[in-house]
Motif scaffolding. Structure first.
Motif, PDB file in Angstrom:
ATOM      1  N   ARG A  49     121.975  38.997  90.126  1.00 46.02           N
ATOM      2  CA  ARG A  49     121.423  38.954  88.603  1.00 46.02           C
ATOM      3  C   ARG A  49     119.873  39.137  88.754  1.00 46.02           C
ATOM      4  N   HIS A  50     119.225  38.520  89.604  1.00 45.18           N
ATOM      5  CA  HIS A  50     117.744  38.605  89.474  1.00 45.18           C
ATOM      6  C   HIS A  50     117.118  40.109  89.003  1.00 45.18           C
ATOM      7  N   GLY A  51     117.298  41.045  89.940  1.00 44.18           N
ATOM      8  CA  GLY A  51     116.870  42.245  89.503  1.00 44.18           C
ATOM      9  C   GLY A  51     117.215  42.753  88.068  1.00 44.18           C
ATOM     10  N   TRP A  52     118.373  42.577  87.616  1.00 48.96           N
ATOM     11  CA  TRP A  52     118.766  42.882  86.300  1.00 48.96           C
ATOM     12  C   TRP A  52     118.243  42.153  85.040  1.00 48.96           C
ATOM     13  N   LEU A  53     117.953  40.731  85.386  1.00 48.86           N
ATOM     14  CA  LEU A  53     117.217  40.007  84.465  1.00 48.86           C
ATOM     15  C   LEU A  53     115.809  40.616  84.467  1.00 48.86           C
ATOM     16  N   GLN A  54     115.239  40.904  85.562  1.00 49.80           N
ATOM     17  CA  GLN A  54     113.924  41.571  85.573  1.00 49.80           C
ATOM     18  C   GLN A  54     113.836  42.868  84.643  1.00 49.80           C
ATOM     19  N   ALA A  57     114.049  41.730  81.164  1.00 50.94           N
ATOM     20  CA  ALA A  57     112.699  41.227  80.825  1.00 50.94           C
ATOM     21  C   ALA A  57     111.675  42.355  80.550  1.00 50.94           C
ATOM     22  N   GLU A  58     111.573  43.461  81.159  1.00 53.44           N
ATOM     23  CA  GLU A  58     110.825  44.493  80.938  1.00 53.44           C
ATOM     24  C   GLU A  58     111.093  45.206  79.872  1.00 53.44           C
ATOM     25  N   GLN A  59     112.022  45.242  79.536  1.00 55.73           N
ATOM     26  CA  GLN A  59     112.605  45.692  78.062  1.00 55.73           C
ATOM     27  C   GLN A  59     111.944  45.042  76.923  1.00 55.73           C
ATOM     28  N   LEU A  60     111.876  43.744  77.040  1.00 54.22           N
ATOM     29  CA  LEU A  60     111.547  42.685  76.038  1.00 54.22           C
ATOM     30  C   LEU A  60     109.943  42.593  76.012  1.00 54.22           C
ATOM     31  N   ASN A  61     109.487  42.821  77.043  1.00 55.14           N
ATOM     32  CA  ASN A  61     107.836  42.918  77.176  1.00 55.14           C
ATOM     33  C   ASN A  61     107.108  43.914  77.170  1.00 55.14           C
ATOM     34  N   ALA A  72     118.028  42.381  72.192  1.00 55.95           N
ATOM     35  CA  ALA A  72     118.546  42.861  73.574  1.00 55.95           C
ATOM     36  C   ALA A  72     119.773  42.141  73.475  1.00 55.95           C
ATOM     37  N   SER A  73     121.088  42.759  74.111  1.00 53.80           N
ATOM     38  CA  SER A  73     122.176  41.820  74.641  1.00 53.80           C
ATOM     39  C   SER A  73     121.993  41.529  75.998  1.00 53.80           C
ATOM     40  N   CYS A  74     122.227  40.140  76.347  1.00 51.88           N
ATOM     41  CA  CYS A  74     122.228  39.827  77.904  1.00 51.88           C
ATOM     42  C   CYS A  74     122.839  38.380  77.952  1.00 51.88           C
ATOM     43  N   SER A  75     123.568  38.184  78.855  1.00 49.91           N
ATOM     44  CA  SER A  75     124.396  37.001  78.959  1.00 49.91           C
ATOM     45  C   SER A  75     123.410  35.976  79.136  1.00 49.91           C
ATOM     46  N   TYR A  81     117.777  31.778  83.849  1.00 51.34           N
ATOM     47  CA  TYR A  81     117.695  33.253  83.514  1.00 51.34           C
ATOM     48  C   TYR A  81     116.926  33.325  82.064  1.00 51.34           C
ATOM     49  N   ARG A  82     117.433  32.140  81.216  1.00 55.13           N
ATOM     50  CA  ARG A  82     116.700  32.438  80.050  1.00 55.13           C
ATOM     51  C   ARG A  82     114.989  32.128  80.082  1.00 55.13           C
ATOM     52  N   ASP A  83     114.545  31.492  80.991  1.00 55.63           N
ATOM     53  CA  ASP A  83     113.152  31.000  81.312  1.00 55.63           C
ATOM     54  C   ASP A  83     112.589  32.276  81.876  1.00 55.63           C
ATOM     55  N   LEU A  84     113.129  33.009  82.904  1.00 55.62           N
ATOM     56  CA  LEU A  84     112.651  34.270  83.114  1.00 55.62           C
ATOM     57  C   LEU A  84     112.594  35.110  81.966  1.00 55.62           C
ATOM     58  N   LEU A  85     113.402  35.448  81.315  1.00 50.56           N
ATOM     59  CA  LEU A  85     113.099  36.359  80.246  1.00 50.56           C
ATOM     60  C   LEU A  85     112.178  35.892  79.282  1.00 50.56           C
TER      61      LEU A  85
END
Length: 164
Positions: A49-54, A57-61, A72-75, A81-85
């Motif tokens: 999941r790490h690369g996907w979450l990144q 995050a890029e889309q959010l940032n 954004a939809s994200c599980s 995971y939420r902290d990373l986002l």
């Protein structure tokens, strides 16, 4: 955010439309390897999941998202995971779509054209760490119709922006 079948994409698209912002489909950002793994009924690991979450995050940032906003939809199943986002988007708000296991299973069973098989629901529920009060989530019960969920989300977001 929430497990597969909770309505993230449906509610997210409607919410983005009402807010007049872009919508990012988190599922579209998974690698081919992750999609193949899930399609085979194999749960993803934190490393998967790490690369996907990144990517989410890029889309959010990105500057456009920061200037105008984005949904954004994200599980975002775990707090880490939420902290990373949130790391690059400190004003990020989570709308936590939750519901009865039987309703989730029914939705997954009737969904077609998606790589996520119903057999992975249990692993998602096992992985889920519901957001704590300190994360200030907007909690919505998926037993309600998507337009009603969007109304509740909008009301909650407005209350966060304009506290009384």
């Amino acid at each position: 955010m929430g497990v597969s079948g909770c309505g993230k994409s449906t509610v997210g698209r409607l919410l983005a439309e009402r807010l007049g912002v872009n919508f990012v489909e988190g599922d579209a950002l998974h690698s081919d390897r992750n999609v193949a793994k899930m399609a085979a009924g194999v749960p993803l690991t934190d490393a998967d999941r790490h690369g996907w979450l990144q990517a989410v995050a890029e889309q959010l940032n990105n500057p456009t998202a920061e200037a105008s906003g984005v949904v954004a939809s994200c599980s975002a199943l775990k707090r880490i995971y939420r902290d990373l986002l949130r790391a690059g988007a400190p004003d990020l708000r989570f709308v936590f779509l939750h519901g009865d296991r039987a309703l989730l299973a029914q939705r997954l069973g009737s969904r077609s054209g998606h790589y996520m098989p119903p057999s992975l629901l249990e692993s998602q529920l096992d992985t889920l760490e519901p957001p704590g009060d300190d994360e200030a989530p907007i909690r919505l019960d998926i037993a309600l119709a998507p337009p009603r969920l969007v109304e509740q989300a909008l009301q909650a977001l407005q209350a966060l922006e304009n506290p009384s």
